[in-house]
Scaffold this motif. Structure first.
Motif, PDB file in Angstrom:
ATOM      1  N   ASN A  99       9.134  25.077   6.393  1.00 36.03           N
ATOM      2  CA  ASN A  99      10.411  25.778   6.486  1.00 36.03           C
ATOM      3  C   ASN A  99      11.489  24.778   6.125  1.00 36.03           C
ATOM      4  N   LEU A 100      12.181  25.006   4.997  1.00 38.31           N
ATOM      5  CA  LEU A 100      13.067  23.977   4.478  1.00 38.31           C
ATOM      6  C   LEU A 100      14.384  23.852   5.229  1.00 38.31           C
ATOM      7  N   ALA A 101      14.781  24.870   5.986  1.00 43.69           N
ATOM      8  CA  ALA A 101      16.063  24.761   6.699  1.00 43.69           C
ATOM      9  C   ALA A 101      16.085  23.549   7.634  1.00 43.69           C
ATOM     10  N   PRO A 102      15.081  23.359   8.531  1.00 48.66           N
ATOM     11  CA  PRO A 102      15.108  22.158   9.380  1.00 48.66           C
ATOM     12  C   PRO A 102      14.860  20.874   8.602  1.00 48.66           C
ATOM     13  N   VAL A 103      14.107  20.947   7.480  1.00 43.92           N
ATOM     14  CA  VAL A 103      13.878  19.734   6.691  1.00 43.92           C
ATOM     15  C   VAL A 103      15.174  19.310   6.014  1.00 43.92           C
ATOM     16  N   PHE A 104      15.921  20.286   5.479  1.00 46.34           N
ATOM     17  CA  PHE A 104      17.241  19.981   4.929  1.00 46.34           C
ATOM     18  C   PHE A 104      18.128  19.368   6.002  1.00 46.34           C
ATOM     19  N   ALA A 105      18.124  19.960   7.194  1.00 49.72           N
ATOM     20  CA  ALA A 105      18.965  19.456   8.279  1.00 49.72           C
ATOM     21  C   ALA A 105      18.598  18.016   8.612  1.00 49.72           C
ATOM     22  N   LYS A 106      17.294  17.708   8.623  1.00 52.67           N
ATOM     23  CA  LYS A 106      16.865  16.333   8.892  1.00 52.67           C
ATOM     24  C   LYS A 106      17.323  15.397   7.784  1.00 52.67           C
ATOM     25  N   ALA A 107      17.220  15.863   6.515  1.00 53.63           N
ATOM     26  CA  ALA A 107      17.635  15.029   5.392  1.00 53.63           C
ATOM     27  C   ALA A 107      19.128  14.720   5.459  1.00 53.63           C
ATOM     28  N   VAL A 108      19.924  15.714   5.845  1.00 52.92           N
ATOM     29  CA  VAL A 108      21.369  15.484   5.978  1.00 52.92           C
ATOM     30  C   VAL A 108      21.641  14.557   7.154  1.00 52.92           C
ATOM     31  N   ALA A 109      20.914  14.764   8.266  1.00 56.73           N
ATOM     32  CA  ALA A 109      21.135  13.947   9.459  1.00 56.73           C
ATOM     33  C   ALA A 109      20.790  12.484   9.221  1.00 56.73           C
ATOM     34  N   MET A 118       0.828  -1.203   0.000  1.00 55.63           N
ATOM     35  CA  MET A 118       0.000   0.000   0.000  1.00 55.63           C
ATOM     36  C   MET A 118       0.864   1.255   0.000  1.00 55.63           C
ATOM     37  N   THR A 119       0.329   2.291  -0.613  1.00 54.30           N
ATOM     38  CA  THR A 119       1.042   3.563  -0.650  1.00 54.30           C
ATOM     39  C   THR A 119       0.896   4.290   0.684  1.00 54.30           C
ATOM     40  N   ARG A 120       2.014   4.690   1.257  1.00 53.68           N
ATOM     41  CA  ARG A 120       1.985   5.525   2.449  1.00 53.68           C
ATOM     42  C   ARG A 120       1.976   6.987   2.003  1.00 53.68           C
ATOM     43  N   THR A 121       1.234   7.814   2.711  1.00 47.73           N
ATOM     44  CA  THR A 121       1.099   9.222   2.326  1.00 47.73           C
ATOM     45  C   THR A 121       1.512  10.115   3.481  1.00 47.73           C
ATOM     46  N   ILE A 122       2.356  11.088   3.179  1.00 47.35           N
ATOM     47  CA  ILE A 122       2.690  12.159   4.116  1.00 47.35           C
ATOM     48  C   ILE A 122       1.917  13.397   3.680  1.00 47.35           C
ATOM     49  N   GLU A 123       1.074  13.920   4.546  1.00 48.26           N
ATOM     50  CA  GLU A 123       0.298  15.119   4.241  1.00 48.26           C
ATOM     51  C   GLU A 123       1.033  16.345   4.777  1.00 48.26           C
ATOM     52  N   THR A 154       1.254  16.454  -5.645  1.00 50.12           N
ATOM     53  CA  THR A 154       1.694  15.174  -5.116  1.00 50.12           C
ATOM     54  C   THR A 154       3.067  14.837  -5.678  1.00 50.12           C
ATOM     55  N   VAL A 155       3.950  14.335  -4.824  1.00 53.30           N
ATOM     56  CA  VAL A 155       5.304  13.966  -5.212  1.00 53.30           C
ATOM     57  C   VAL A 155       5.549  12.512  -4.820  1.00 53.30           C
ATOM     58  N   SER A 156       6.214  11.772  -5.705  1.00 54.11           N
ATOM     59  CA  SER A 156       6.597  10.391  -5.432  1.00 54.11           C
ATOM     60  C   SER A 156       7.904  10.115  -6.182  1.00 54.11           C
ATOM     61  N   THR A 157       8.411   8.889  -6.073  1.00 58.28           N
ATOM     62  CA  THR A 157       9.660   8.538  -6.757  1.00 58.28           C
ATOM     63  C   THR A 157       9.483   7.256  -7.554  1.00 58.28           C
ATOM     64  N   ALA A 158      10.339   7.091  -8.562  1.00 54.15           N
ATOM     65  CA  ALA A 158      10.276   5.897  -9.412  1.00 54.15           C
ATOM     66  C   ALA A 158      11.600   5.735 -10.148  1.00 54.15           C
ATOM     67  N   LEU A 172       8.131  19.475  -1.080  1.00 50.72           N
ATOM     68  CA  LEU A 172       7.609  18.124  -0.921  1.00 50.72           C
ATOM     69  C   LEU A 172       8.679  17.098  -1.283  1.00 50.72           C
ATOM     70  N   GLN A 173       9.504  17.419  -2.282  1.00 49.41           N
ATOM     71  CA  GLN A 173      10.625  16.543  -2.614  1.00 49.41           C
ATOM     72  C   GLN A 173      11.573  16.398  -1.424  1.00 49.41           C
ATOM     73  N   VAL A 174      11.926  17.526  -0.819  1.00 46.86           N
ATOM     74  CA  VAL A 174      12.869  17.483   0.295  1.00 46.86           C
ATOM     75  C   VAL A 174      12.266  16.729   1.479  1.00 46.86           C
ATOM     76  N   THR A 175      10.960  16.912   1.697  1.00 47.11           N
ATOM     77  CA  THR A 175      10.281  16.161   2.754  1.00 47.11           C
ATOM     78  C   THR A 175      10.392  14.654   2.500  1.00 47.11           C
ATOM     79  N   LEU A 176      10.247  14.247   1.254  1.00 41.39           N
ATOM     80  CA  LEU A 176      10.388  12.838   0.899  1.00 41.39           C
ATOM     81  C   LEU A 176      11.828  12.362   1.129  1.00 41.39           C
ATOM     82  N   PHE A 177      12.804  13.179   0.707  1.00 42.63           N
ATOM     83  CA  PHE A 177      14.214  12.799   0.886  1.00 42.63           C
ATOM     84  C   PHE A 177      14.565  12.621   2.361  1.00 42.63           C
ATOM     85  N   ALA A 178      13.901  13.409   3.223  1.00 47.86           N
ATOM     86  CA  ALA A 178      14.214  13.361   4.655  1.00 47.86           C
ATOM     87  C   ALA A 178      13.579  12.164   5.354  1.00 47.86           C
TER      88      ALA A 178
END
Length: 289
Positions: free
Chosen positions: A12-22, A1-6, A115-119, A76-82
């Protein structure tokens, strides 16, 4: 099943970037997750759109540029990467190309759901490539699609490495001369949310091997499209690939040639003095490609 992040508001991308790097050190190289990141019923802020248009070269009008919808999809891309389920690290990734399909213009005031996803994780001679897919809908109507292709250097993906196809030279010749100021990276970061320090801090850029800050690829993509904005049909597909980074400040030359029979456009962004190719693009009429 597809999981969805709403996502309920523009993050604010600064903390999302930080999470993705972490979380980069936790990445395992496993299969891509079946994961969507969605932000529903976005109301475009006219003042933010005006600021984006000013930095990118678009005129003020009642239509939302197709690259602005990519701009809305980027957080949304960065949220997915994180997300921990995403198998590739943000650190060391390279944005290779984009393909945008505009089925029809989005009007200011229309609520848009993105909506953003990967393939399509696949091997590359320098690592692994992944397509990040985006779509925008007004109600149930699909109005926009995007594909952003990223390279993850040193990573692995199943399959055989495909030999790159031979390419002809990008268009060249006389064109528009654009003088890019040293604060371009900071100004575009302000409207895009992409606060990667290689675009804003020369010391960070040098630490990663660049002589100075570099322009956002998304800015180059937008600025080239804006130069032709009043000559485009309402439905088109825009493809752009990034070659060598645009150092800022610098002077670049934009070259565009239209095929008389098909109406397609071939584009190139070059260093004005050396002729170095920074980006090349193609615009084809219609949204079926």
């Amino acid at each position: 099943m597809t999981r969805t992040i709403e996502v309920t508001s523009n993050p604010n991308l600064a903390p999302v970037f930080a999470k993705a790097v972490a979380t980069s050190r936790l990445k395992s190289g496993k299969a891509l997750p079946v994961l969507d990141v969605v932000r529903r019923d976005i109301q475009v802020d006219p003042s933010h759109l005006a600021a984006y248009n000013q930095v990118s070269g678009f005129p003020l009008r009642n239509e939302v540029p197709s690259t602005y919808l990519h701009n809305l999809s980027f957080p949304l891309q960065v949220t997915l990467f994180a997300d921990r389920s995403y198998p590739y690290p943000l650190t060391g990734s390279v944005h290779l190309s984009n393909r945008i399909t505009q089925h029809r213009p989005v009007l200011l005031g229309e609520p848009v759901t993105i909506t953003v996803s990967t393939a399509n994780a696949r091997p590359h001679r320098r690592g692994a490539m992944v397509d990040v897919l985006g779509e925008a809908r007004v109600g149930e109507e699909l109005v926009w699609e995007g594909v952003s292709t990223y390279l993850y250097r040193g990573q692995k993906a199943p399959g055989e490495v495909e030999e790159p196809a031979e390419e002809s030279d990008a268009v060249d010749g006389t064109g528009s001369i654009w003088r890019l100021s040293g604060d371009l990276g900071r100004r575009f970061a302000g409207v895009s949310g992409d606060v990667n320090p290689i675009h804003m801090n020369p010391f960070a850029a040098k630490a990663l091997g660049f002589p100075t800050t570099i322009a956002h690829g998304a800015w180059s993509m937008a600025r080239m499209l804006a130069a032709l904005e009043n000559r485009l049909p309402s439905a088109y597909t825009y493809e752009v690939s990034f070659r060598k980074p645009v150092l800022i400040p610098s002077t670049v030359r934009f070259v565009a040639r239209q095929d008389a029979s098909s109406g397609d456009w071939e584009l190139a962004l070059r260093n004005n003095k050396k002729g170095t190719e920074h980006a090349r693009g193609r615009i084809t009429a219609g949204s079926g490609g």
